[in-house]
Design an enzyme around this catalytic site. Structure first.
Site, mmCIF file in Angstrom:
data_model
loop_
_atom_site.group_PDB
_atom_site.id
_atom_site.type_symbol
_atom_site.label_atom_id
_atom_site.label_comp_id
_atom_site.label_asym_id
_atom_site.label_seq_id
_atom_site.Cartn_x
_atom_site.Cartn_y
_atom_site.Cartn_z
ATOM 1 N N ARG A 45 23.119 19.347 5.391
ATOM 2 C CA ARG A 45 21.928 20.142 5.702
ATOM 3 C C ARG A 45 21.096 20.458 4.461
ATOM 4 O O ARG A 45 19.876 20.453 4.520
ATOM 5 C CB ARG A 45 22.333 21.433 6.403
ATOM 6 C CG ARG A 45 22.845 21.148 7.814
ATOM 7 C CD ARG A 45 22.843 22.400 8.596
ATOM 8 N NE ARG A 45 23.343 22.188 9.939
ATOM 9 C CZ ARG A 45 23.583 23.173 10.778
ATOM 10 N NH1 ARG A 45 23.360 24.415 10.422
ATOM 11 N NH2 ARG A 45 24.020 22.936 11.985
ATOM 12 N N ASP A 157 15.038 37.047 14.087
ATOM 13 C CA ASP A 157 15.967 36.030 13.596
ATOM 14 C C ASP A 157 15.794 35.947 12.075
ATOM 15 O O ASP A 157 14.744 36.348 11.540
ATOM 16 C CB ASP A 157 15.672 34.666 14.229
ATOM 17 C CG ASP A 157 16.886 33.739 14.179
ATOM 18 O OD1 ASP A 157 17.580 33.605 15.204
ATOM 19 O OD2 ASP A 157 17.158 33.164 13.102
HETATM 20 C C1 LIG Z 1 23.374 30.055 17.880
HETATM 21 S S1 LIG Z 1 21.873 30.924 17.689
HETATM 22 C C2 LIG Z 1 21.957 32.047 19.062
HETATM 23 C C3 LIG Z 1 20.647 32.213 19.779
HETATM 24 C C4 LIG Z 1 20.676 33.077 21.036
HETATM 25 N N1 LIG Z 1 21.052 34.440 20.731
HETATM 26 C C5 LIG Z 1 21.606 32.501 22.064
HETATM 27 O O1 LIG Z 1 22.685 33.040 22.319
HETATM 28 O O2 LIG Z 1 21.254 31.467 22.635
HETATM 29 C C6 LIG Z 1 22.249 31.978 16.307
HETATM 30 C C7 LIG Z 1 21.006 32.505 15.605
HETATM 31 O O3 LIG Z 1 21.395 33.536 14.695
HETATM 32 C C8 LIG Z 1 20.554 33.483 13.569
HETATM 33 N N2 LIG Z 1 21.195 34.196 12.454
HETATM 34 C C9 LIG Z 1 22.252 33.810 11.698
HETATM 35 N N3 LIG Z 1 22.537 34.722 10.762
HETATM 36 C C10 LIG Z 1 21.637 35.735 10.925
HETATM 37 C C11 LIG Z 1 21.398 36.962 10.245
HETATM 38 N N4 LIG Z 1 22.148 37.350 9.223
HETATM 39 N N5 LIG Z 1 20.374 37.733 10.669
HETATM 40 C C12 LIG Z 1 19.603 37.344 11.717
HETATM 41 N N6 LIG Z 1 19.771 36.192 12.391
HETATM 42 C C13 LIG Z 1 20.781 35.398 12.005
HETATM 43 C C14 LIG Z 1 20.365 31.993 13.343
HETATM 44 O O4 LIG Z 1 19.208 31.702 12.577
HETATM 45 C C15 LIG Z 1 20.286 31.467 14.786
HETATM 46 O O5 LIG Z 1 18.957 31.313 15.212
#
Ligand SMILES: C[S@@+](CC[C@H](N)C(=O)[O-])C[C@H]1O[C@@H](n2cnc3c(N)ncnc32)[C@H](O)[C@@H]1O
Length: 287
Positions: A45, A157
């Site tokens: 990545r 996010d």
């Molecule tokens: C797998 S997605 C989940 C999306 C949605 N909540 C769902 O369940 O379909 C996880 C998201 O968490 C975000 N993320 C990861 N670490 C984070 C942080 N420290 N603060 C905010 N967002 C975060 C990532 O960028 C990603 O878009």
């Protein structure tokens, strides 16, 4: 930037030392745990980003990230390493619970107070499918909240890349396939791209109630609440126990009495000391 550009297909090597250093930084900054077996994921990545900046060593790239006073490269680094998988109506039990249990109850309570206030937070919203699903269900099942401008969804996010997609609100047929036909018709506009592809654009009605913001869940909350419902799904799997415990406490404090926390189906709060009441799998109540 490095003086020696790497060829586009050059396999950039990641040493254990650099891997640990970057993983420690990412863990400290965003709570994301990349320590266990995620070396190849990190390598592939970040290589893409490094190539576009013409770096061929992780050490010098990471120095560049750390020295970037604007903080922009940290955002790129975290964007590249976060996993953004999501979909409309993902884990539908939560939306069924919202439609059957929560919205009728809230509507009755708010009507008694002559209020249309409803506050929902999608705390790791990725490319927007989650908050738009929340909006569709709420507007459809409780039009009461859609009238009056006091129904708001905050969608946050850490990744600016996915937030831009969310804000655009433009989805192709593959992404919209899980949206029931009547919702697609009611809450989207069909458009054709210049290339002739069919796309679906979210309605202004939905756009009006959702605010997208960049927010790192590790930071103190920039708002007070009280919130009615928090979706924090499929992000805590990347966090360690201590981080989850702190986050759950923050959620508890910002929810109003009678507010709910939804977590992802592969996540659990069992094994944690927390003040929530367990209601159903992945559904917790602040009594
Ligand atoms: C797998 S997605 C989940 C999306 C949605 N909540 C769902 O369940 O379909 C996880 C998201 O968490 C975000 N993320 C990861 N670490 C984070 C942080 N420290 N603060 C905010 N967002 C975060 C990532 O960028 C990603 O878009």
């Amino acid at each position: 930037m490095s003086a020696f550009a790497a060829p586009a297909d050059f396999n950039i090597e990641l040493s254990d030392k650099d891997y640990k250093e970057i993983a420690t930084f990412v863990h400290k900054t965003a709570g994301i745990n990349l320590m266990d077996g995620k070396k190849e994921l990190m390598r592939t990545r970040l290589s893409k980003r490094m190539r576009s900046l013409k770096f061929n060593s992780f050490k010098t790239y990471f120095q560049y990230v750390m020295n970037d006073k604007s903080g922009e490269e940290i955002v790129f680094l975290l964007d590249a390493l976060a996993t953004n998988l999501t979909s409309f109506f993902r884990e539908p039990q939560h939306f069924q619970f919202m439609a059957k249990e929560l919205l009728p109850k809230w509507e009755q309570q708010r009507k008694a107070k002559n209020s249309r206030r409803l506050r929902i937070w999608s705390a790791a919203c990725s490319s927007g499918e989650e908050p738009y699903t929340i909006a569709m269900v709420a507007l459809d099942k409780s039009p009461y909240f859609g009238q009056g401008g006091d129904f708001k969804i905050l969608a946050t996010d850490i990744s600016t890349k996915v937030l831009n997609m969310a804000q655009n609100g433009l989805y192709g047929p593959e992404r919209t396939k899980d949206i029931p036909a009547q919702y697609l018709q009611k809450y989207f506009r069909k458009t054709d791209t210049a290339k002739g592809d069919k796309m679906y654009h979210v309605s202004d009605e939905m756009k009006k109630i959702i605010a997208f913001r960049r927010f790192n869940l590790m930071d103190p909350l920039p708002f007070k609440g009280p919130l009615d419902l928090i979706f924090c799904r499929n992000v805590m799997i990347y966090f360690d126990k201590e981080t989850i415990a702190k986050l759950v406490e923050k959620y508890y404090n910002v929810l109003g009495k009678g507010g709910y926390l939804f977590i992802g189906h592969s996540e659990s709060l069992s094994g944690f000391k927390h003040p929530f009441k367990y209601v159903a799998p992945c559904i917790y109540l602040k009594e």
